[in-house]
Design an enzyme around this catalytic site. Structure first.
Site, short mmCIF file in Angstrom:
data_model
loop_
_atom_site.label_atom_id
_atom_site.label_comp_id
_atom_site.label_asym_id
_atom_site.label_seq_id
_atom_site.Cartn_x
_atom_site.Cartn_y
_atom_site.Cartn_z
N GLY B 148 44.16 14.62 72.59
CA GLY B 148 44.46 13.31 73.35
C GLY B 148 44.02 12.70 72.19
O GLY B 148 43.83 13.10 71.33
N CYS B 149 45.33 11.29 72.37
CA CYS B 149 45.63 10.55 71.51
C CYS B 149 43.74 9.35 71.39
O CYS B 149 43.86 9.86 70.10
CB CYS B 149 46.54 9.10 72.25
SG CYS B 149 46.17 8.77 73.95
N TYR B 150 43.75 9.11 72.26
CA TYR B 150 42.19 8.58 71.60
C TYR B 150 40.97 9.51 70.87
O TYR B 150 40.51 9.34 69.51
CB TYR B 150 41.55 8.06 72.51
CG TYR B 150 41.93 6.60 73.75
CD1 TYR B 150 42.50 5.99 72.64
CD2 TYR B 150 42.66 7.00 74.82
CE1 TYR B 150 42.84 4.86 73.49
CE2 TYR B 150 42.61 5.54 75.42
CZ TYR B 150 42.96 4.18 74.72
OH TYR B 150 43.62 3.40 75.77
N THR B 152 42.14 12.14 69.06
CA THR B 152 42.33 12.07 67.84
C THR B 152 41.93 11.18 66.86
O THR B 152 41.39 11.43 65.65
CB THR B 152 43.62 12.39 67.45
OG1 THR B 152 43.86 13.73 68.39
CG2 THR B 152 44.39 12.79 66.08
N ALA B 153 42.24 9.62 67.14
CA ALA B 153 41.24 8.91 65.92
C ALA B 153 40.31 8.56 66.16
O ALA B 153 39.65 8.63 64.74
CB ALA B 153 42.83 7.66 66.47
#
Lengths: 345, 345, 345, 345
Positions: B148-150, B152-153
């Protein structure tokens, strides 16, 4: 009542004008500026066309002190330390929107602001104007130090928890997000539209001047030393602050108990609105007004309380709270001139 | 190599097309959609005019599995659980950009996603593709679950600290901010321009589906159960995520030691860039690219480490990382097709 | 005076509430909605929290007509054609913010709106409320048709030139730009934040419903048929319209003569502000207010006059002008409740 | 091939770097700046971190002319008039992105730019690089004057109509809208985020320097004097220009005939895309790329043609077109290094 605004050409000054324009008890406003003396406000701010055509006047604290009932100082660092005394001597009450008089300990000021502090006497005289938490002090004061924008959002959000000792102050983290007007009107690389638009920035990590201001008040409430982690961010929007705050609960609580506590403690506060279960405010919901809207929750998985507090940084975070304080200082109703409905959307 | 994109009309699909367009080893792309079969991509996305004029095809996993070397699933919940098996049986490798295969424990999935989980067999087969932390696993996989995007960061920012046990996991707070493309292409009240513009919102406090995904990986690294506080916010911008993360240091460290650790652990990672002393990335500095830029500091006053991690949510947070993983799965250089310079400003 | 708002949950309705909130002569407002009956306004609009907690009521024109002194219809096409008659019969005055009653010729309405027109009788009764140009008619009316947003900006900008026959109507081009609130509150692909942000769009080229409304008034002023070129655009901003208008001068004029003409014709108009030589308004300079600011110039090279007119589309372009008209219809001062200073920045 | 960029720290320079980074025939780039000599590009532009770590060099035209095959001048007024000669003498080809060499008549330049023009000899040598309309001239040139951003959008949109004499040049009106990067990187009050956000501005009405540049080319195509009305506006967005253009048709035409004309005249132009019937491009549809997308229509009611042309002002309006021209001057394919897909959304 006659009002004088010193430093009228910054955003704080312009916002004072907007809000005082509709105030029922203000009959006259004079504008003062060292840098733009002789210019009309409408030249600097075309949105004031036909409304404020008189010239900006010089800053002569003696005359201003005599002629005005109340003086707003919306000035750069160092100025109010210089003028406040004379203004008061000559009969005016003073509300200082700069940071000059907020920190009571000179060495703390000098360490965070990296410049000389105002005199101890002036610091002692100045009343910190977080309205909802100090109404009696404010009513009695002649020299008011208006809180910073971040401290306002933060402290209004944390107040009930801290004063009731429901949150572990050692675990306190404040992640704050602000629109760009907090950075003022001077153009800069940081707030250049081409680089701020469609962008999100963090700045002054652990270094923002509002940190000691927050800690000073928390210390007052908790009667113990407090160090907080505070991180400010810049959002590609004009107005608004959201402070998202985290801390461990000190005892077993439910979300409803927390909400009831806030409702109770702020029941006489016309500008504080507590969101219902599972709802959180967004910054636009207070746009252009003196509201501070608060949402909160307790997470059983982590034992943490999350508080979300939003304000319009130019209103409750600056000029609106200043007028709220003026109302108390001059004996008016707290919300006179501040009853606008948020501009939404 | 031949690529198929299933669910090509969402933002993840469109971004795969943009990035694959310049990939030196991809000779053919086919597009598949159940809802827009028969339409050309350029009808749905005029920015693709003259570039992708062929029609969207139906989703027939058997045929696609036979004809494509690699298949991207950029589909709503439940779809990849259904198709992945057949695609692989027919000879294709599969990269799933949905959340279906990320959580290894069925009950955790079902509790957070509120729907049936994929089969255990499929979950076991799926390799979690946080590229920088699992290159060998990814190279060997036929079924990849793209993060997921969150997560990953967040995970790229926390990885070195957690794997080196430098941060107290009980104190971990992740305050995340995202552009609106993370919410997808379907119009909604939340992302209606009139209400999102000049506004800042918090949502799904303590309830976001990416929380268990973050905790699962942290648990793997730390070999202990972890619960994190994670708060997502919506920023009035199109692309970009910033995760601002906080935790107590477990031992005495200096900022330089931290930075050296990150430089060392990511020295072979072409897409991770560590900012120098006192500098932090803003989201626009990675716009349109697969970079994850990281800034960090240690605050002696509070004993806390602050890590700031930014990505483009549609690239490193979705389609870019998917292609990075594809490169490893197909034996290409990790950064093939991903060498763009950020679009700035 | 008692006010009823029918269709209170759209942006027009919400803006009426904001502006009426501070109106000195309005003692009561009731809200009516067919789609959200029983809900509180604050549920639909959290910025109204604690302010409007009563429930939305059903739409019963007979009761409303009896109980309210004035009724605002902020409704979709077709509704006011249906309700206006009954409301008036029962004693209320009516202000219609929809387009139902603006076009006097049924066939013109039916050709541009592609639906049945209101009855001729109703059309004849309805007074077109471009306030500055029809004060006497408005004062005498019981049924007011409030102008569209684009026509308001356009006609206020063109009025003096057209009525003085200083511009060649055959050469008239109106290039208009609007914020997204003009498109209403229903989410759509066009106004999805991810695709509207950092983007500029043109739409309905030569096809916008406001074209015949503009032409009808120009025809009335010039006593000749007029066809204009009008192109609307969407700007990535929430509020504001700018109309940039072009036409050949019919005789030799100077810029000063033009400005004097405008100053003279609008000298009693509290909401029209004419910019000085070489200055032009931007949309934010009227944000949240009923102002229409105008800049203009004459270009000797081309013989063309350029007029720039800006309004807030939700205020002077809708709810503000509606209240301005209400003031006249009820015998109040024209600017009661509308004296706000623009929210800038 | 070796490239030198003089004035590398402005947006034009940064965009050259982004685009040249992926160019297959460019082996080396050197950066030159008078104001920031000794600094690394990544200091000025953190998005270039780890990519361009070498120092900015001084501007020594003799050395640069000897060492580089092609030199881009992305410099303030007056600089290229000074350096171009020396660079060419020493063997380099030169592409000038400033306005110094665009106007062929010295008095026209001096009247609009209010400064001394370059020498006649240099003006005669410089080839105006509106690529699609002058490929042979560009291939043969050593000194190329790259068109302005507004003229590029305008002229590509008008070219077919004007060269086929289908539009009455006396009726031509160009209403142009630009993102803020057109105003450069220097912070200013106009492009201060707080005042540009959620705002729409008009500027330099009838006074923009690009007017004579547009007129010069139209004159060349039509073989008659042309004066146009051109109005630039600032949109709260970073990149993109839309020119909405109006003129009377000189003969009876249909929309299809117009579209076919454009398709035919641009059939070999890889970067021009003509929208289908009833469709118009928005600026984001070319974001980050060298495309110029065009929509057009004919209105029977008014006899006017409307043309809508969009570009990315930093790419086709500056650095992209400069590279397109470089490709022709150096014998590469016209679209080498420029095949990116627009970044959407």
């Amino acid at each position: 009542m006659r009002v004088a605004i010193i430093g009228a050409t910054g955003y704080g000054g312009a916002e004072l004008i907007r809000l005082l324009h509709g105030h029922p008890h203000i009959t006259e406003i004079t504008f003062h500026s060292s840098s733009q003396e002789g210019k009309a406000m409408e030249e600097s701010y075309p949105h004031l066309s036909d409304l404020y055509t008189s010239q900006l006047q010089e800053i002569d604290p003696e005359t201003i002190g005599k002629e005005a009932d109340i003086v707003f100082l919306s000035t750069p660092p160092g100025v109010s330390a210089e003028y406040s005394g004379k203004l008061i001597e000559n009969g005016a009450k003073v509300i200082d929107l700069s940071g000059d008089l907020r920190l009571k300990e000179k060495d703390v000021y000098e360490s965070w602001y990296e410049r000389d502090s105002a005199d101890t006497e002036l610091l002692n005289e100045a009343v910190y104007g977080l309205t909802e938490w100090n109404r009696e002090g404010i009513k009695a004061s002649s020299l008011l130090s208006n809180p910073g924008c971040y401290p306002t959002a933060t402290l209004l959000g944390l107040g009930p928890l801290v004063s009731e000792k429901l949150i572990d102050l050692d675990t306190l983290i404040i992640d704050a997000k602000s629109g760009t007007t907090g950075a003022g009107r001077s153009p800069s690389a940081i707030t250049h539209f081409s680089e701020m638009n469609d962008n999100f920035k963090v700045y002054k990590v652990n270094e923002h001047k509002h940190i000691p201001e927050i800690e000073q008040t928390l210390k007052g409430w908790s009667e113990s030393d407090v160090t907080v982690t505070f991180t400010p961010h810049l959002v590609p929007m004009t107005r608004g602050i959201m402070a998202t705050m985290y801390g461990k609960a000190t005892m077993s609580v439910t979300e409803n108990q927390l909400r009831e506590l806030y409702e109770e403690m702020y029941k006489d506060a016309p500008f504080i609105r507590i969101r219902e279960d599972g709802k959180y405010p967004s910054t636009k919901e207070v746009y252009g007004t003196n509201y501070c809207d608060i949402g909160l929750t307790y997470d059983e998985r982590t034992g943490r309380i999350t508080i979300v507090s939003v304000i319009d940084n130019l209103v409750k975070g600056a000029s609106g709270q200043a007028i709220q304080n003026m109302n108390l200082m001059l004996g008016f109703e707290e919300n006179e001139g501040l009853n606008q409905v948020p501009v939404y959307p």
